[in-house]
Design a protein around this motif. Structure first.
Motif, PDB file in Angstrom:
ATOM      1  N   ARG A  68       0.828  -1.203   0.000  1.00 12.00           N
ATOM      2  CA  ARG A  68       0.000   0.000   0.000  1.00 12.00           C
ATOM      3  C   ARG A  68       0.865   1.256   0.000  1.00 12.00           C
ATOM      4  O   ARG A  68       0.544   2.247  -0.670  1.00 12.00           O
ATOM      5  CB  ARG A  68      -0.941   0.000   1.210  1.00 12.00           C
ATOM      6  CG  ARG A  68      -2.096  -0.977   1.097  1.00 12.00           C
ATOM      7  CD  ARG A  68      -3.216  -0.590   2.037  1.00 12.00           C
ATOM      8  NE  ARG A  68      -2.799  -0.646   3.421  1.00 12.00           N
ATOM      9  CZ  ARG A  68      -2.888  -1.723   4.201  1.00 12.00           C
ATOM     10  NH1 ARG A  68      -3.372  -2.843   3.699  1.00 12.00           N
ATOM     11  NH2 ARG A  68      -2.508  -1.690   5.456  1.00 12.00           N
ATOM     12  N   GLU A 113       2.047   2.003  -3.486  1.00  8.95           N
ATOM     13  CA  GLU A 113       1.013   2.653  -4.292  1.00  8.95           C
ATOM     14  C   GLU A 113       0.875   4.121  -3.906  1.00  8.95           C
ATOM     15  O   GLU A 113       0.700   4.988  -4.769  1.00  8.95           O
ATOM     16  CB  GLU A 113      -0.317   1.913  -4.126  1.00  8.95           C
ATOM     17  CG  GLU A 113      -0.307   0.513  -4.719  1.00  8.95           C
ATOM     18  CD  GLU A 113      -1.615  -0.220  -4.486  1.00  8.95           C
ATOM     19  OE1 GLU A 113      -2.626   0.442  -4.157  1.00  8.95           O
ATOM     20  OE2 GLU A 113      -1.643  -1.463  -4.625  1.00  8.95           O
ATOM     21  N   ARG A 115      -7.822   5.019  -7.473  1.00  7.43           N
ATOM     22  CA  ARG A 115      -7.112   3.940  -6.783  1.00  7.43           C
ATOM     23  C   ARG A 115      -7.983   2.699  -6.629  1.00  7.43           C
ATOM     24  O   ARG A 115      -9.151   2.774  -6.262  1.00  7.43           O
ATOM     25  CB  ARG A 115      -6.687   4.400  -5.386  1.00  7.43           C
ATOM     26  CG  ARG A 115      -5.540   5.392  -5.333  1.00  7.43           C
ATOM     27  CD  ARG A 115      -4.180   4.728  -5.472  1.00  7.43           C
ATOM     28  NE  ARG A 115      -3.895   3.824  -4.381  1.00  7.43           N
ATOM     29  CZ  ARG A 115      -3.269   4.175  -3.260  1.00  7.43           C
ATOM     30  NH1 ARG A 115      -2.871   5.419  -3.080  1.00  7.43           N
ATOM     31  NH2 ARG A 115      -3.006   3.280  -2.323  1.00  7.43           N
ATOM     32  N   SER A 116      -7.372   1.557  -6.917  1.00  8.48           N
ATOM     33  CA  SER A 116      -7.953   0.243  -6.607  1.00  8.48           C
ATOM     34  C   SER A 116      -9.382   0.073  -7.107  1.00  8.48           C
ATOM     35  O   SER A 116     -10.238  -0.478  -6.407  1.00  8.48           O
ATOM     36  CB  SER A 116      -7.906   0.000  -5.091  1.00  8.48           C
ATOM     37  OG  SER A 116      -6.589   0.065  -4.606  1.00  8.48           O
ATOM     38  N   ARG A 145     -12.345  -1.657  -9.042  1.00  3.69           N
ATOM     39  CA  ARG A 145     -12.673  -3.053  -9.370  1.00  3.69           C
ATOM     40  C   ARG A 145     -13.613  -3.043 -10.567  1.00  3.69           C
ATOM     41  O   ARG A 145     -14.814  -2.828 -10.445  1.00  3.69           O
ATOM     42  CB  ARG A 145     -13.304  -3.728  -8.159  1.00  3.69           C
ATOM     43  CG  ARG A 145     -12.401  -3.730  -6.940  1.00  3.69           C
ATOM     44  CD  ARG A 145     -13.165  -4.058  -5.680  1.00  3.69           C
ATOM     45  NE  ARG A 145     -13.696  -5.410  -5.718  1.00  3.69           N
ATOM     46  CZ  ARG A 145     -14.660  -5.839  -4.912  1.00  3.69           C
ATOM     47  NH1 ARG A 145     -15.219  -5.022  -4.038  1.00  3.69           N
ATOM     48  NH2 ARG A 145     -15.092  -7.079  -4.988  1.00  3.69           N
ATOM     49  N   GLU A 156      -9.240  -5.824 -10.264  1.00  2.00           N
ATOM     50  CA  GLU A 156      -8.714  -4.640  -9.584  1.00  2.00           C
ATOM     51  C   GLU A 156      -7.532  -4.053 -10.351  1.00  2.00           C
ATOM     52  O   GLU A 156      -6.622  -4.764 -10.760  1.00  2.00           O
ATOM     53  CB  GLU A 156      -8.277  -4.982  -8.163  1.00  2.00           C
ATOM     54  CG  GLU A 156      -7.753  -3.787  -7.388  1.00  2.00           C
ATOM     55  CD  GLU A 156      -7.250  -4.154  -6.006  1.00  2.00           C
ATOM     56  OE1 GLU A 156      -6.815  -3.242  -5.290  1.00  2.00           O
ATOM     57  OE2 GLU A 156      -7.284  -5.342  -5.653  1.00  2.00           O
ATOM     58  N   ASP A 200      -4.599  -1.161  -9.798  1.00  2.00           N
ATOM     59  CA  ASP A 200      -3.992  -0.401  -8.706  1.00  2.00           C
ATOM     60  C   ASP A 200      -4.173   1.102  -8.866  1.00  2.00           C
ATOM     61  O   ASP A 200      -4.635   1.793  -7.963  1.00  2.00           O
ATOM     62  CB  ASP A 200      -2.491  -0.728  -8.598  1.00  2.00           C
ATOM     63  CG  ASP A 200      -2.249  -2.159  -8.165  1.00  2.00           C
ATOM     64  OD1 ASP A 200      -3.148  -2.739  -7.528  1.00  2.00           O
ATOM     65  OD2 ASP A 200      -1.159  -2.694  -8.461  1.00  2.00           O
ATOM     66  N   GLU A 216      -0.108  -1.060 -12.808  1.00  2.00           N
ATOM     67  CA  GLU A 216       0.010  -2.110 -11.799  1.00  2.00           C
ATOM     68  C   GLU A 216       1.290  -1.855 -11.010  1.00  2.00           C
ATOM     69  O   GLU A 216       2.369  -1.744 -11.602  1.00  2.00           O
ATOM     70  CB  GLU A 216       0.068  -3.491 -12.454  1.00  2.00           C
ATOM     71  CG  GLU A 216      -1.254  -3.952 -13.052  1.00  2.00           C
ATOM     72  CD  GLU A 216      -2.317  -4.180 -11.997  1.00  2.00           C
ATOM     73  OE1 GLU A 216      -2.043  -4.925 -11.037  1.00  2.00           O
ATOM     74  OE2 GLU A 216      -3.410  -3.595 -12.127  1.00  2.00           O
ATOM     75  N   THR A 242     -14.681   0.378  -5.336  1.00  2.00           N
ATOM     76  CA  THR A 242     -13.382  -0.098  -4.860  1.00  2.00           C
ATOM     77  C   THR A 242     -13.653  -1.120  -3.752  1.00  2.00           C
ATOM     78  O   THR A 242     -14.726  -1.692  -3.669  1.00  2.00           O
ATOM     79  CB  THR A 242     -12.543   1.070  -4.317  1.00  2.00           C
ATOM     80  OG1 THR A 242     -13.243   1.693  -3.230  1.00  2.00           O
ATOM     81  CG2 THR A 242     -12.310   2.115  -5.392  1.00  2.00           C
ATOM     82  N   TRP A 243     -12.674  -1.352  -2.903  1.00  2.00           N
ATOM     83  CA  TRP A 243     -12.842  -2.276  -1.785  1.00  2.00           C
ATOM     84  C   TRP A 243     -13.359  -1.535  -0.549  1.00  2.00           C
ATOM     85  O   TRP A 243     -13.087  -0.353  -0.365  1.00  2.00           O
ATOM     86  CB  TRP A 243     -11.508  -2.924  -1.407  1.00  2.00           C
ATOM     87  CG  TRP A 243     -10.901  -3.809  -2.438  1.00  2.00           C
ATOM     88  CD1 TRP A 243      -9.822  -3.519  -3.222  1.00  2.00           C
ATOM     89  CD2 TRP A 243     -11.301  -5.133  -2.800  1.00  2.00           C
ATOM     90  NE1 TRP A 243      -9.529  -4.580  -4.049  1.00  2.00           N
ATOM     91  CE2 TRP A 243     -10.426  -5.576  -3.810  1.00  2.00           C
ATOM     92  CE3 TRP A 243     -12.325  -5.984  -2.367  1.00  2.00           C
ATOM     93  CZ2 TRP A 243     -10.540  -6.834  -4.396  1.00  2.00           C
ATOM     94  CZ3 TRP A 243     -12.437  -7.230  -2.955  1.00  2.00           C
ATOM     95  CH2 TRP A 243     -11.561  -7.656  -3.952  1.00  2.00           C
ATOM     96  N   ILE A 282      -9.041  -5.864   3.521  1.00  2.00           N
ATOM     97  CA  ILE A 282      -9.632  -5.345   2.290  1.00  2.00           C
ATOM     98  C   ILE A 282     -10.639  -6.367   1.777  1.00  2.00           C
ATOM     99  O   ILE A 282     -10.335  -7.558   1.701  1.00  2.00           O
ATOM    100  CB  ILE A 282      -8.547  -5.110   1.223  1.00  2.00           C
ATOM    101  CG1 ILE A 282      -7.392  -4.287   1.799  1.00  2.00           C
ATOM    102  CG2 ILE A 282      -9.132  -4.412   0.002  1.00  2.00           C
ATOM    103  CD1 ILE A 282      -7.763  -2.917   2.271  1.00  2.00           C
ATOM    104  N   SER A 304     -16.706   1.698   0.294  1.00  2.00           N
ATOM    105  CA  SER A 304     -16.503   2.178  -1.052  1.00  2.00           C
ATOM    106  C   SER A 304     -17.850   2.691  -1.579  1.00  2.00           C
ATOM    107  O   SER A 304     -18.894   2.470  -0.962  1.00  2.00           O
ATOM    108  CB  SER A 304     -15.987   1.057  -1.959  1.00  2.00           C
ATOM    109  OG  SER A 304     -16.999   0.074  -2.139  1.00  2.00           O
TER     110      SER A 304
END
Length: 331
Positions: A30, A33, A53-54, A56, A67, A69, A82, A222-223, A235, A330
């Motif tokens: 993390r 990122e 960010r992140s 999905r 996902e 990044d 990625e 996202t998550w 997550i 999210s």
């Protein structure tokens, strides 16, 4: 008397919850990122509204989410990035389908070599980029392949690569991070040209297209993040419990307040009360600068289970409310 004894035992458990330390490897990932995002903002001049960010991204049949990044939106298109914080030596396998990581590991005062194979992140990144392009197309935003670019960024300073990986222009190694981030900068001449020459002739995205893409990306989820006592973050997807109803469009986080004082807890136990946890839901869009706006609050038994499906797991975890600090939702 048995009831009082049980209540006191529950007080002791509520006052001394399990402590969960953050997984060092996940934390490093993390932070990597975060580092790339900050470089893109500081050196590349990318505004917050153009970095995602992140996300999905759902596939064509909505059966699986992939996902990504980091997604960076520029006038020239989308960059799907990625981020890999791999250490050791990376070698591209003969058929190109996998990368092999070779590193030295020390465990319990013993040192040994470890080899791990991963699906080729270049192929995975290209696949995800195409899935994103098709998702945008279904949302009414048409982008050609040339406007959707994939990159794999290696952030670990100790990472070494073989010639196949080194010579691939879509791989950004640690020593080239600043050059990569700086490449997003717009020169003054470009900014002036953008003001007077229509986007069609410049080969860039129009302001309408940029706004449409931002809107579509903003709708991709996202998550959820569940933070445990001690700092560890899980997550995944919040599944909840029947006692709590959450409207994600309205609520962005849920804070768990606990009774940790054993003396106070014992006093209430003598009076016939058992430990509880207060769950407070806070509004996603704040209207006040000074205080978070509360949507609702619920009181639960301290050991009530909250459902949470951790990313990568096939079964839903049941986590005691007493072990939870905060849940971030999210969109």
């Amino acid at each position: 008397m048995l009831g009082l004894t049980n209540r006191i035992l529950h007080v002791q458990q509520a006052s001394n919850p399990s402590k969960y330390d953050e997984d060092k490897q996940r934390l490093a990932g993390r932070q990597a990122e975060d580092h790339i995002e900050n470089l893109l903002k500081e050196l590349g001049g990318i505004p917050n509204c153009n970095i995602f960010r992140s996300l999905r991204v759902p596939d064509e049949f909505q059966t699986r989410r992939h996902e990504i990044d980091l997604i960076v939106l520029t006038n020239y298109g989308l960059y799907c990035i990625e981020v890999k914080n791999w250490a050791g030596k990376l070698i591209s396998c003969k058929n190109g389908d996998f990368w092999e990581q070779r590193k030295t590991v020390t465990k319990e005062n013993k040192t040994f070599s470890q080899q791990t194979q991963y699906p080729n992140p270049l192929s995975e990144s290209k696949k995800k980029t195409n899935i994103l392009r098709l998702h945008l197309l279904r949302s009414g935003v048409c982008l050609p392949d040339s406007k959707c670019t994939s990159r794999v960024v290696l952030t670990n300073k100790s990472c070494k690569v073989d010639d196949t990986i080194k010579n691939d222009p879509t791989v950004i190694r640690y020593e080239n991070l600043h050059i990569f981030a700086t490449s997003f900068q717009q020169s003054y001449s470009t900014i002036l040209t953008d003001m007077v020459v229509p986007s069609f002739f410049r080969g860039t995205l129009s302001s309408t297209q940029l706004q449409q893409i931002r809107g579509s990306l903003g709708q991709i989820g996202t998550w959820d993040v569940l933070q445990l006592n001690g700092g560890k973050k899980l997550i995944g997807d919040y599944k909840g419990c029947p006692e709590i109803s959450v409207n994600r469009k309205e609520v962005n986080q849920m804070v768990f307040s606990h009774s940790r004082n054993s003396t106070t807890g014992t006093f209430w136990a003598v009076l016939g009360y058992s430990p509880t946890t207060c769950v407070t839901m806070y509004k996603r869009e704040q209207t006040s600068w000074f205080a978070k706006e509360i949507v609702a609050s619920v009181t639960l038994p301290y050991n009530h289970n909250i459902g949470f499906k951790i990313a990568g797991d096939t079964t839903e975890a049941k986590i005691s409310a007493n072990d939870i600090d905060t849940i971030f939702f999210s969109t």
